[in-house]
Each structure stands twice: as structure tokens, then as C-alpha cells.
Design a protein around this motif. Structure first.
Motif, mmCIF file in Angstrom:
data_model
loop_
_atom_site.group_PDB
_atom_site.id
_atom_site.type_symbol
_atom_site.label_atom_id
_atom_site.label_comp_id
_atom_site.label_asym_id
_atom_site.label_seq_id
_atom_site.Cartn_x
_atom_site.Cartn_y
_atom_site.Cartn_z
ATOM 1 N N GLY A 1 0.822 -1.202 0.000
ATOM 2 C CA GLY A 1 0.000 0.000 0.000
ATOM 3 C C GLY A 1 0.852 1.246 0.000
ATOM 4 N N PHE A 2 0.238 2.346 -0.364
ATOM 5 C CA PHE A 2 0.920 3.631 -0.331
ATOM 6 C C PHE A 2 0.978 4.138 1.112
ATOM 7 C CE2 PHE A 2 0.013 3.390 -4.799
ATOM 8 C CZ PHE A 2 1.051 4.107 -5.386
ATOM 9 N N PRO A 3 1.931 5.012 1.424
ATOM 10 C CA PRO A 3 2.003 5.581 2.777
ATOM 11 C C PRO A 3 0.663 6.206 3.173
ATOM 12 C CG PRO A 3 3.975 6.139 1.539
ATOM 13 C CD PRO A 3 3.034 5.489 0.556
ATOM 14 N N GLY A 4 0.237 5.922 4.381
ATOM 15 C CA GLY A 4 -1.026 6.450 4.870
ATOM 16 C C GLY A 4 -2.246 5.661 4.453
ATOM 17 N N SER A 5 -2.057 4.540 3.757
ATOM 18 C CA SER A 5 -3.200 3.770 3.267
ATOM 19 C C SER A 5 -3.886 3.007 4.396
ATOM 20 C CB SER A 5 -2.759 2.788 2.177
ATOM 21 O OG SER A 5 -1.886 1.806 2.705
ATOM 22 N N HIS A 6 -5.170 2.775 4.209
ATOM 23 C CA HIS A 6 -5.973 2.034 5.186
ATOM 24 C C HIS A 6 -5.453 0.617 5.347
ATOM 25 C CE1 HIS A 6 -9.287 -0.748 6.195
ATOM 26 N NE2 HIS A 6 -9.702 0.209 6.999
ATOM 27 N N ASP A 7 -5.107 -0.051 4.245
ATOM 28 C CA ASP A 7 -4.686 -1.450 4.318
ATOM 29 C C ASP A 7 -3.423 -1.624 5.151
ATOM 30 O OD1 ASP A 7 -6.831 -2.209 2.829
ATOM 31 O OD2 ASP A 7 -5.684 -3.052 1.158
ATOM 32 N N VAL A 8 -2.464 -0.727 4.975
ATOM 33 C CA VAL A 8 -1.220 -0.840 5.734
ATOM 34 C C VAL A 8 -1.489 -0.628 7.225
ATOM 35 C CG1 VAL A 8 1.047 0.187 6.161
ATOM 36 C CG2 VAL A 8 0.286 -0.245 3.809
ATOM 37 N N ALA A 9 -2.296 0.386 7.548
ATOM 38 C CA ALA A 9 -2.609 0.647 8.949
ATOM 39 C C ALA A 9 -3.393 -0.510 9.565
ATOM 40 C CB ALA A 9 -3.408 1.939 9.071
ATOM 41 N N ALA A 10 -4.381 -1.022 8.826
ATOM 42 C CA ALA A 10 -5.194 -2.128 9.341
ATOM 43 C C ALA A 10 -4.358 -3.389 9.498
ATOM 44 C CB ALA A 10 -6.370 -2.387 8.405
ATOM 45 N N ALA A 11 -3.473 -3.649 8.540
ATOM 46 C CA ALA A 11 -2.630 -4.839 8.619
ATOM 47 C C ALA A 11 -1.692 -4.761 9.814
ATOM 48 C CB ALA A 11 -1.837 -5.010 7.321
#
Length: 366
Positions: A148-158
Motif C-alpha cells: 500500500g501507499f504511505p497512509g493507506s488504510h490497508d497498511v494501517a489495518a494490517a
């Protein structure tokens, strides 16, 4: 040549006309006939003039659209013998299991058997932090990767889900240059240039590319859960996007979309050099899902209720109950691809401007 299972299993499925013979799907040529499983989990293509089964030379069909001059998908559940094409397998309609505990036990056992059937030696998991990929990750006990790109929902959720599960997570941080580089490869591999399909396939390809570079042979995904278990808002609401007037009918509608969707995902992962693994699309899981009563599909605002209950036996509640965004939005790939298209002169006022951008990249031979 058959992919997905052994020839004996397909022969038996043909003889019995058994739609769900206990596989992860199959397709190919068997005893002079082309075959493809009922959900189209293994891609299969034929030259357009041979789609009715009248042409069956080795150069008239392929597992990838790039190997044919004018490819069209071979229909899921069909068999062609070089003379005619027959629809042999249809999506079953097993009786609904009224006892909720028994229905949940059936789902639990089916998912467990599917996980046991996966060779987990060199497999990683595409992990978004949602219940589908988290359940796959827990059962396979495989390394977790998110793109994901920086700040993306998927990265934060993961990240939060991995922390709750006590697991390490590898983050594939994307940049616009990654999309520019990958778009032509992905579009060619999946045989599609429309914006939606390319946006969905891109994060899969980019996470698989990293996984392959780090020595893994396979990437496990949570595909199929939303379709099988009632994960879509349109199913819960029975809005204008579905034709059915019942939740169970709407779920079947979504299952029938899988033969069109799955080749895109499979081809994108294969283009990155990994074998796709989708435990939640095993025949046993499909059968168990088809038997779920409505209340275990959608219950008020709770979607995929039955799957979440089962997942709750393996995952923290915060993960089992979590909602997630579609991958193209959760990873911010759709936003960034739109931005690249506009920077290249394809403005939003143009009809389907992102698709035009993708097609231009292909025409330029990028």
C-alpha cells in the motif's frame, strides 16, 4: 494437461456430474476434452472461433490469454470435445442447515480441511488485516505481507491486526513509479485494460512480486469470502446492484461472478512468479457456505456473520469483527493511478480516463 488437481479426480467428477469434488478448482485438457470447474478457479481460454467447442487443437486453447491471438474465456462448468460444448457442472443448491451450530461446525471443518490441503512450506499470505486474510494467515501460520501507499488504510489495518495476532508483518511501501512500471505488465497478463480490473490486480501483483523476490513459491489470499459468505453491502441491503430479492439469492448472484473475477487475480499473481493459493475457495468451503441460513450470512449490519463467528475461535475479536475496504481503495492504488492518468493528460472529464491511460501505456510499448 490438467491444472489444479489430478486427472482421476476430474474423470470421476465428469462421470458423477459432481460440481464440488473436493478440489481448489481445475481446468485444461483431459482425454481429448477441455474442462473447467464450476467456479472457474483455474483460468482457461480458447480462440474466439473455437469457443463453442468446434476447435480443439493444442494451439486453440491456453491457460493464459497472452498465448492466443484472440482469446475468450472458456465457460466455467463446461466440457468441450472438439464437436460441441456441454454445461456439465452447475452451482449446487444443497439444503439449508437450519441448526446454526451444525452449520458453523461444517464451515469450521471445511476451512480446516482446506488449510490442511495447502502445502505451506514456501507460502506467504497477502494480508490486509481483514477477517478473510487473517483467518488464512492464522491457519497456515505463514509470513504476512501487505502492499500500500504511505497512509493507506490497508497498511494501517494490517499493522494493527498483525500486532493483535502477535505476528510480524512485511510492508511493501508503494510509490507512483511502481504503478507506472507494473501497469503494462499487469494489463497484458490479465488480458484486460479497464480501470477497475487493473486497479484490483495491481496491489496483488506488487505484493506477489516482493514475495517471489524473497524466495516464496506461493501466495495465499482470502479471495472468495465476500462472495460465499455475504460480505457485500449490496447483498445486505438488497439494493439496485442486485437482482435477487433475498439475501441468499443475492449471495448466489455474487458467487456466479467468481468465474469472471478469479482469472484476473490468478493471472496477476502468476505474472509475478508465484502460485496463487485460495483456501476459502476450496470445494468443501463452498459447499458449507451454500448451506448457511440467512442469519449466518447477514444479520442486521453484520455481514459474513457465520465466517466471523468461526474466525473468532482463532482470531482476536478486534480482527474477526473488522470491516475492510476493497483492495484498490484500501491500498490507495485507485487514487494514485487516477492521479497518474491526470498527470499524463487524461482528465476526469474524459469518459473512463484511467482506462484510456492504461491503453496508452500499452500502445506506447511501455
Amino acid at each position: 494437461m490438467i491444472r489444479g488437481t489430478d486427472a482421476a479426480t476430474v474423470r470421476d467428477a465428469l462421470e458423477r456430474a459432481e460440481s464440488l469434488p473436493g478440489t481448489f478448482g481445475f481446468a485444461g485438457e483431459l482425454d481429448g476434452r477441455l474442462v473447467r470447474d464450476v467456479l472457474g478457479r483455474v483460468p482457461l481460454f480458447v480462440e474466439r472461433e473455437g469457443v463453442d467447442g468446434s476447435v480443439l487443437g493444442r494451439d486453440s486453447w491456453a491457460f493464459s490469454p497472452t498465448d492466443l491471438a484472440d482469446p475468450v474465456p472458456f465457460p466455467a462448468g463446461a466440457v468441450a470435445d472438439g464437436v460441441e460444448r456441454t454445461q456439465v457442472w452447475e452451482l449446487p443448491e444443497p439444503p439449508v442447515e437450519a441448526d446454526h451450530d451444525r452449520a458453523l461446525e461444517r464451515v469450521d471443518r471445511a476451512i480446516g480441511r482446506a488449510a490442511e490441503a495447502v502445502d505451506a512450506t514456501d507460502v506467504a499470505v497477502a494480508f490486509s488485516g481483514g477477517v478473510d486474510s487473517a483467518l488464512v494467515a492464522e491457519l497456515l501460520d505463514a509470513p504476512l505481507y501487505v502492499a500500500g501507499f504511505p497512509g493507506s488504510h490497508d497498511v494501517a489495518a494490517a499493522r494493527t491486526a498483525a500486532e493483535a495476532m502477535g505476528r510480524e508483518l512485511e510492508v511493501v511501501t508503494l510509490e507512483p513509479a511502481d504503478l507506472e512500471r507494473a501497469v503494462p505488465t499487469v494489463a497484458r497478463a490479465i488480458g484486460r485494460t479497464n480501470a477497475m480490473d487493473v486497479q484490483i490486480a495491481l496491489p496483488l501483483y506488487l505484493v506477489a512480486e516482493r514475495v517471489a523476490a524473497e524466495g516464496f513459491d506461493a501466495l495465499a489470499v482470502g479471495q472468495g469470502a465476500d462472495e460465499l459468505f455475504g460480505g457485500y453491502e449490496k447483498v445486505a441491503r438488497l439494493d439496485h446492484r442486485v437482482d435477487a430479492d433475498t439475501v441468499r439469492g443475492a449471495v448466489r448472484e455474487q458467487i456466479h461472478t467468481l468465474p469472471d473475477q478469479l482469472p484476473r487475480d490468478v493471472l496477476a499473481l502468476e505474472a509475478a512468479g508465484v502460485e496463487p493459493v485460495a483456501p476459502l475457495l476450496h470445494d468443501d468451503v463452498v459447499d458449507a457456505a451454500l448451506r448457511l441460513p440467512t442469519a449466518l450470512l447477514v444479520d442486521g449490519e453484520i455481514r459474513k456473520r457465520g465466517l466471523r463467528i468461526v474466525a473468532g475461535e482463532y482470531l482476536p475479536d478486534s480482527v474477526a469483527t473488522r470491516e475492510k475496504k476493497a483492495v484498490q481503495y484500501g491500498s490507495l492504488v485507485a487514487r494514485e493511478l487516477d492521479r497518474l492518468a491526470r498527470q499524463a493528460g487524461y482528465k476526469r472529464r474524459m469518459d473512463d480516463h484511467v482506462t484510456k491511460y492504461v491503453e496508452a501505456l500499452l500502445e506506447d510499448g511501455v
